[in-house]
Scaffold this motif. Structure first.
Motif, PDB file in Angstrom:
ATOM      1  N   SER A  77      -7.398   3.952  24.833  1.00 29.73           N
ATOM      2  CA  SER A  77      -6.750   5.216  25.147  1.00 29.73           C
ATOM      3  C   SER A  77      -6.027   5.105  26.489  1.00 29.73           C
ATOM      4  O   SER A  77      -6.448   4.361  27.381  1.00 29.73           O
ATOM      5  CB  SER A  77      -7.763   6.365  25.161  1.00 29.73           C
ATOM      6  OG  SER A  77      -8.807   6.111  26.078  1.00 29.73           O
ATOM      7  N   SER A  83      -0.669   4.152  14.432  1.00 29.28           N
ATOM      8  CA  SER A  83      -1.530   5.239  13.955  1.00 29.28           C
ATOM      9  C   SER A  83      -2.852   5.269  14.706  1.00 29.28           C
ATOM     10  O   SER A  83      -3.355   6.341  15.062  1.00 29.28           O
ATOM     11  CB  SER A  83      -1.780   5.108  12.452  1.00 29.28           C
ATOM     12  OG  SER A  83      -0.580   5.295  11.745  1.00 29.28           O
ATOM     13  N   GLN A 135      -2.167   6.722  18.081  1.00 31.63           N
ATOM     14  CA  GLN A 135      -2.055   8.181  17.984  1.00 31.63           C
ATOM     15  C   GLN A 135      -3.445   8.825  17.951  1.00 31.63           C
ATOM     16  O   GLN A 135      -3.698   9.795  18.671  1.00 31.63           O
ATOM     17  CB  GLN A 135      -1.301   8.584  16.717  1.00 31.63           C
ATOM     18  CG  GLN A 135       0.184   8.412  16.782  1.00 31.63           C
ATOM     19  CD  GLN A 135       0.827   8.890  15.504  1.00 31.63           C
ATOM     20  OE1 GLN A 135       0.715   8.251  14.469  1.00 31.63           O
ATOM     21  NE2 GLN A 135       1.483  10.035  15.582  1.00 31.63           N
ATOM     22  N   ARG A 136      -4.321   8.287  17.105  1.00 32.98           N
ATOM     23  CA  ARG A 136      -5.662   8.871  16.965  1.00 32.98           C
ATOM     24  C   ARG A 136      -6.440   8.817  18.272  1.00 32.98           C
ATOM     25  O   ARG A 136      -7.007   9.814  18.705  1.00 32.98           O
ATOM     26  CB  ARG A 136      -6.459   8.133  15.882  1.00 32.98           C
ATOM     27  CG  ARG A 136      -6.159   8.551  14.480  1.00 32.98           C
ATOM     28  CD  ARG A 136      -7.161   7.990  13.480  1.00 32.98           C
ATOM     29  NE  ARG A 136      -7.313   6.543  13.557  1.00 32.98           N
ATOM     30  CZ  ARG A 136      -6.527   5.654  12.959  1.00 32.98           C
ATOM     31  NH1 ARG A 136      -5.497   6.070  12.231  1.00 32.98           N
ATOM     32  NH2 ARG A 136      -6.743   4.367  13.057  1.00 32.98           N
ATOM     33  N   ALA A 169      -5.077  11.246  20.857  1.00 30.95           N
ATOM     34  CA  ALA A 169      -4.889  12.631  20.410  1.00 30.95           C
ATOM     35  C   ALA A 169      -3.411  13.011  20.411  1.00 30.95           C
ATOM     36  O   ALA A 169      -3.033  14.086  20.864  1.00 30.95           O
ATOM     37  CB  ALA A 169      -5.706  13.597  21.267  1.00 30.95           C
ATOM     38  N   ILE A 170      -2.578  12.096  19.901  1.00 30.28           N
ATOM     39  CA  ILE A 170      -1.152  12.369  19.738  1.00 30.28           C
ATOM     40  C   ILE A 170      -0.952  12.772  18.282  1.00 30.28           C
ATOM     41  O   ILE A 170      -1.076  11.952  17.382  1.00 30.28           O
ATOM     42  CB  ILE A 170      -0.291  11.138  20.089  1.00 30.28           C
ATOM     43  CG1 ILE A 170      -0.511  10.744  21.547  1.00 30.28           C
ATOM     44  CG2 ILE A 170       1.182  11.419  19.812  1.00 30.28           C
ATOM     45  CD1 ILE A 170       0.182   9.434  21.947  1.00 30.28           C
ATOM     46  N   SER A 171      -0.671  14.033  18.068  1.00 30.07           N
ATOM     47  CA  SER A 171      -0.526  14.545  16.713  1.00 30.07           C
ATOM     48  C   SER A 171       0.878  14.281  16.183  1.00 30.07           C
ATOM     49  O   SER A 171       1.790  13.928  16.936  1.00 30.07           O
ATOM     50  CB  SER A 171      -0.791  16.060  16.696  1.00 30.07           C
ATOM     51  OG  SER A 171       0.251  16.730  17.393  1.00 30.07           O
ATOM     52  N   GLU A 172       1.040  14.482  14.891  1.00 25.83           N
ATOM     53  CA  GLU A 172       2.373  14.379  14.295  1.00 25.83           C
ATOM     54  C   GLU A 172       3.311  15.404  14.931  1.00 25.83           C
ATOM     55  O   GLU A 172       4.484  15.139  15.140  1.00 25.83           O
ATOM     56  CB  GLU A 172       2.308  14.578  12.779  1.00 25.83           C
ATOM     57  CG  GLU A 172       1.687  13.417  12.036  1.00 25.83           C
ATOM     58  CD  GLU A 172       2.435  12.109  12.222  1.00 25.83           C
ATOM     59  OE1 GLU A 172       3.681  12.113  12.273  1.00 25.83           O
ATOM     60  OE2 GLU A 172       1.766  11.072  12.322  1.00 25.83           O
ATOM     61  N   LYS A 173       2.771  16.577  15.272  1.00 30.12           N
ATOM     62  CA  LYS A 173       3.576  17.612  15.922  1.00 30.12           C
ATOM     63  C   LYS A 173       4.070  17.113  17.287  1.00 30.12           C
ATOM     64  O   LYS A 173       5.222  17.341  17.654  1.00 30.12           O
ATOM     65  CB  LYS A 173       2.764  18.892  16.087  1.00 30.12           C
ATOM     66  CG  LYS A 173       3.550  20.022  16.712  1.00 30.12           C
ATOM     67  CD  LYS A 173       2.715  21.280  16.852  1.00 30.12           C
ATOM     68  CE  LYS A 173       3.543  22.346  17.546  1.00 30.12           C
ATOM     69  NZ  LYS A 173       2.753  23.443  18.041  1.00 30.12           N
ATOM     70  N   ASP A 174       3.201  16.428  18.041  1.00 31.92           N
ATOM     71  CA  ASP A 174       3.612  15.869  19.331  1.00 31.92           C
ATOM     72  C   ASP A 174       4.748  14.884  19.153  1.00 31.92           C
ATOM     73  O   ASP A 174       5.716  14.887  19.919  1.00 31.92           O
ATOM     74  CB  ASP A 174       2.426  15.155  20.016  1.00 31.92           C
ATOM     75  CG  ASP A 174       1.320  16.085  20.422  1.00 31.92           C
ATOM     76  OD1 ASP A 174       1.580  17.273  20.692  1.00 31.92           O
ATOM     77  OD2 ASP A 174       0.154  15.620  20.462  1.00 31.92           O
ATOM     78  N   GLU A 199       6.900  14.750  16.679  1.00 29.78           N
ATOM     79  CA  GLU A 199       8.102  15.486  16.301  1.00 29.78           C
ATOM     80  C   GLU A 199       8.748  16.169  17.502  1.00 29.78           C
ATOM     81  O   GLU A 199       9.958  16.163  17.647  1.00 29.78           O
ATOM     82  CB  GLU A 199       7.775  16.516  15.222  1.00 29.78           C
ATOM     83  CG  GLU A 199       7.466  15.896  13.877  1.00 29.78           C
ATOM     84  CD  GLU A 199       6.989  16.906  12.851  1.00 29.78           C
ATOM     85  OE1 GLU A 199       7.099  18.123  13.099  1.00 29.78           O
ATOM     86  OE2 GLU A 199       6.498  16.462  11.793  1.00 29.78           O
TER      87      GLU A 199
END
Length: 124
Positions: A36, A105, A108-109, A112-117, A119
């Motif tokens: 992280s 991926s 991201q996990r 805590a980087i979401s798909e929304k982040d 985008e």
């Protein structure tokens, strides 16, 4: 309930690590370690997704965005970043999209980087 002091905060081990198996780059037991990011490293990564144009305005620069995140998170056996230079990031970008995406991926996990982040950074 305990109130944290400065030493508590600065000495806390609050980063996480995860193995991501990559048989395509060796054998069934081959892996990389994803760590992280610190707040400073996350800011640097996000800043790397922008550049200034000839007029001095900021614009999104999503060139090699996956490789940039992977390079910010993958560490070597000594615990330091494995991909340290722009040349390393460029070379990583030339690797299999499926493999880099698997590591991306995991990055991201663990961060805590979401798909929304993603985008929002991409401006979608």
């Amino acid at each position: 309930m305990a109130h944290l002091n400065l030493e508590d905060i600065l000495n806390a081990k609050d980063t996480d690590e995860q193995k991501v198996f990559i048989p395509e780059w060796g054998n069934e037991e081959s892996f990389v370690i994803v760590r992280s990011m610190t707040a400073e490293a996350r800011d640097a990564y996000e800043q790397s997704l922008f550049s200034t144009n000839s007029e001095g305005d900021f614009e999104r620069n999503l060139d090699n965005a996956r490789a940039k995140l992977v390079s910010a998170c993958v560490i070597g056996p000594d615990g330091s970043r494995m991909f340290k230079t722009d040349a390393h990031v460029k070379a990583l970008g030339s690797k299999s999209a499926a493999v880099v995406d698997r590591i991306f991926s995991a990055c991201q996990r663990i961060n805590a980087i979401s798909e929304k982040d993603v985008e929002e950074l991409a401006g979608n």
